[in-house]
Design a protein around this motif. Structure first.
Motif, PDB file in Angstrom:
ATOM      1  N   SER A   6      52.201  24.469  48.057  1.00  0.00           N
ATOM      2  CA  SER A   6      51.731  25.749  48.575  1.00  0.00           C
ATOM      3  C   SER A   6      51.264  25.620  50.018  1.00  0.00           C
ATOM      4  O   SER A   6      50.768  24.575  50.443  1.00  0.00           O
ATOM      5  N   LEU A   7      51.402  26.687  50.771  1.00  0.00           N
ATOM      6  CA  LEU A   7      50.930  26.711  52.158  1.00  0.00           C
ATOM      7  C   LEU A   7      49.425  26.941  52.240  1.00  0.00           C
ATOM      8  O   LEU A   7      48.823  26.740  53.292  1.00  0.00           O
ATOM      9  N   ARG A   8      48.823  27.367  51.138  1.00  0.00           N
ATOM     10  CA  ARG A   8      47.403  27.729  51.142  1.00  0.00           C
ATOM     11  C   ARG A   8      46.572  26.789  50.273  1.00  0.00           C
ATOM     12  O   ARG A   8      47.070  26.254  49.287  1.00  0.00           O
ATOM     13  N   ASN A  47      46.127  30.096  55.305  1.00  0.00           N
ATOM     14  CA  ASN A  47      46.900  28.896  55.013  1.00  0.00           C
ATOM     15  C   ASN A  47      46.151  27.654  55.485  1.00  0.00           C
ATOM     16  O   ASN A  47      45.164  27.744  56.217  1.00  0.00           O
ATOM     17  N   THR A  48      46.622  26.517  55.054  1.00  0.00           N
ATOM     18  CA  THR A  48      45.918  25.265  55.335  1.00  0.00           C
ATOM     19  C   THR A  48      45.866  24.976  56.833  1.00  0.00           C
ATOM     20  O   THR A  48      44.881  24.432  57.338  1.00  0.00           O
ATOM     21  N   THR A  49      46.899  25.362  57.549  1.00  0.00           N
ATOM     22  CA  THR A  49      46.899  25.168  59.004  1.00  0.00           C
ATOM     23  C   THR A  49      45.793  25.968  59.660  1.00  0.00           C
ATOM     24  O   THR A  49      45.123  25.491  60.588  1.00  0.00           O
ATOM     25  N   ARG A  69      52.705  19.322  51.031  1.00  0.00           N
ATOM     26  CA  ARG A  69      51.991  19.850  52.197  1.00  0.00           C
ATOM     27  C   ARG A  69      50.951  18.873  52.742  1.00  0.00           C
ATOM     28  O   ARG A  69      50.026  19.291  53.446  1.00  0.00           O
TER      29      ARG A  69
END
Length: 266
Positions: A210-212, A174-176, A65
């Motif tokens: 992971s997305l987070r 999430n990171t975005t 990611r």
């Protein structure tokens, strides 16, 4: 020379067996953009990925990611005060990263040829490259202090900081979404610093699949005054080592991998 200047390398990939020759051909193709370098950032435009079977296969892979491209977009919009806040934490080098893409297959290949016992990348017919804090300092220029980065779970600290960082939310975004929140901020105080650190850890220094962001970030955020004295170089090197030693090639700082390899052989 260890100047802590972050290079950004981008290229397409057409599939097939990855060898040293293929890697070097890929990197040589990207090096043409170096003549356009200026100030402390060097930008290399990425090629579009080839269509076909490789694209289908790539979608099936577990993704790292890492998001250097988004970091570049973010820092371009930061105010001088916000960049100054980053510098107060020793993260000024991250404010000048210029990146459109990284050659992910090359990073995977480096993971496959990594020797955990010696902590070196064994390049066939070319020698060895160390994975240590010195190599990270040379490529990224992040702090190399005497304090260990407290990347660990601490529920008490998480419960105290989470409402301050993400009011109204009940679970980690999430990171975005963290990046979007940073982009929308006009202040440069502690909340900005904490969100920036969380993003740097999750998208640059120690990205996972992971997305987070990891909740292990919170103890670091609770010690903002110590951040510039933490050994981020060792943290990044050790995180990559642990991932590669476990044959998990999708975790870790790909920006370091790509830049270090490029600077060592080009």
């Amino acid at each position: 020379m260890c100047d802590g200047r972050a290079l950004a390398v981008g290229a397409g990939y057409g599939g097939g067996k990855i060898t040293f020759t293929v890697v070097m051909s890929c990197l040589t193709a990207t090096s043409g953009g170096l003549i356009l370098g200026y100030d402390v950032g060097i930008t290399v435009s990425s090629w579009e990925n080839f269509e076909g079977e490789f694209e289908v296969e790539k979608k099936k892979r577990i993704r790292n990611r890492a998001s250097q491209e988004r970091l570049t977009a973010l820092t371009d919009k930061f105010s001088d005060d916000q960049k100054g806040a980053a510098a107060e934490m020793g993260m000024q080098s991250m404010m000048v990263v210029r990146c459109t893409n990284l050659v992910n297959p090359v990073c995977d290949w480096l993971g496959e040829i990594y020797d955990p016992a010696s902590r070196e990348f064994v390049i066939p017919g070319r020698g060895r490259l160390p994975l240590n804090e010195e190599s990270v300092f040379c490529t990224l220029g992040v702090p190399r202090g005497h304090i260990k980065v407290p990347y660990e779970v601490n529920n008490e600290i998480e419960e105290a900081l989470f409402p301050r960082l993400f009011p109204g939310l009940e679970s980690m975004p999430n990171t975005t979404a963290v990046a979007d929140s940073l982009e929308a901020m006009t202040t440069h105080g502690d909340v900005f610093k904490m969100k920036l650190l969380m993003y740097l850890i999750s998208a640059i220094f120690a990205p996972t699949t992971s997305l987070r962001p990891s909740n292990k970030c919170f103890p670091i955020l609770a010690k903002l005054k110590d951040v510039k004295n933490m050994n981020w170089c060792k943290f990044i090197a050790d995180f990559l080592h642990d991932a590669f030693a476990s044959k998990v090639y999708q975790k870790g700082c790909r920006l370091h991998l790509m830049v270090f390899f490029y600077r060592s052989f080009m």
